[in-house]
Design a protein around this motif. Sequence first.
Motif, PDB file in Angstrom:
ATOM      1  N   CYS A  10     -37.378 -21.349   3.915  1.00 49.50           N
ATOM      2  CA  CYS A  10     -36.595 -20.269   4.509  1.00 49.50           C
ATOM      3  C   CYS A  10     -36.553 -19.058   3.581  1.00 49.50           C
ATOM      4  O   CYS A  10     -36.739 -17.922   4.010  1.00 49.50           O
ATOM      5  N   ARG A  58     -38.692 -18.213   1.250  1.00 48.77           N
ATOM      6  CA  ARG A  58     -39.999 -17.579   1.138  1.00 48.77           C
ATOM      7  C   ARG A  58     -40.284 -16.702   2.350  1.00 48.77           C
ATOM      8  O   ARG A  58     -40.712 -15.553   2.220  1.00 48.77           O
ATOM      9  N   ALA A  59     -40.015 -17.231   3.548  1.00 47.30           N
ATOM     10  CA  ALA A  59     -40.257 -16.464   4.769  1.00 47.30           C
ATOM     11  C   ALA A  59     -39.309 -15.266   4.847  1.00 47.30           C
ATOM     12  O   ALA A  59     -39.728 -14.141   5.156  1.00 47.30           O
ATOM     13  N   CYS A  60     -38.056 -15.490   4.554  1.00 46.08           N
ATOM     14  CA  CYS A  60     -37.073 -14.421   4.602  1.00 46.08           C
ATOM     15  C   CYS A  60     -37.404 -13.341   3.579  1.00 46.08           C
ATOM     16  O   CYS A  60     -37.283 -12.142   3.851  1.00 46.08           O
ATOM     17  N   SER A  71     -40.367 -12.458   2.364  1.00 48.09           N
ATOM     18  CA  SER A  71     -41.497 -11.624   2.786  1.00 48.09           C
ATOM     19  C   SER A  71     -41.090 -10.696   3.928  1.00 48.09           C
ATOM     20  O   SER A  71     -41.510  -9.545   3.974  1.00 48.09           O
ATOM     21  N   CYS A  72     -40.245 -11.179   4.830  1.00 50.74           N
ATOM     22  CA  CYS A  72     -39.772 -10.328   5.929  1.00 50.74           C
ATOM     23  C   CYS A  72     -38.884  -9.209   5.403  1.00 50.74           C
ATOM     24  O   CYS A  72     -38.982  -8.066   5.838  1.00 50.74           O
ATOM     25  N   THR A 118     -46.021 -15.154  13.222  1.00 50.49           N
ATOM     26  CA  THR A 118     -47.030 -15.903  12.475  1.00 50.49           C
ATOM     27  C   THR A 118     -48.352 -15.836  13.238  1.00 50.49           C
ATOM     28  O   THR A 118     -48.425 -15.273  14.331  1.00 50.49           O
ATOM     29  N   LYS A 157     -41.757 -15.342  12.568  1.00 52.89           N
ATOM     30  CA  LYS A 157     -41.998 -15.582  11.159  1.00 52.89           C
ATOM     31  C   LYS A 157     -40.698 -15.682  10.381  1.00 52.89           C
ATOM     32  O   LYS A 157     -40.545 -16.498   9.491  1.00 52.89           O
ATOM     33  N   CYS A 158     -39.746 -14.830  10.744  1.00 51.60           N
ATOM     34  CA  CYS A 158     -38.530 -14.694   9.950  1.00 51.60           C
ATOM     35  C   CYS A 158     -37.417 -15.591  10.479  1.00 51.60           C
ATOM     36  O   CYS A 158     -37.167 -15.637  11.677  1.00 51.60           O
TER      37      CYS A 158
END
Length: 106
Positions: A65, A67-69, A71-72, A98, A104-105
């Motif tokens: 979570c 990592r995705a958050c 990058s977003c 994705t 993605k987020c």
Amino acid sequence: MKPLSVLCTFVLLLLFLQGLSEAFTNVNEGTNTAALDKKHIYSPKINCKYACSRRCMKVRRKKICMRACGSCCSRCHCVPPGTYGNHQACPCYARLRTHGNRLKCP
């Protein structure tokens, strides 16, 4: 003689308006190209680590979570409030997908 002076005035007025429109066009094109040349558009700084830790606090898989958050957040410079949903508060965050066309987020 009167029609000739009216005609001359009309022609001069047209030339003036044409020059004026070209001047505005050049000014607008200059600002548009300057805006396109900028690599980064101003956006307020956000503490992504804090915002994402708040967003991901109730998730089982915190590392994924975060990592995705992260990058977003770095792309959009915002994170929706709360721990889930509220994507309308940050439309850019909600638009990122994705390769499988999933959100993605988190």
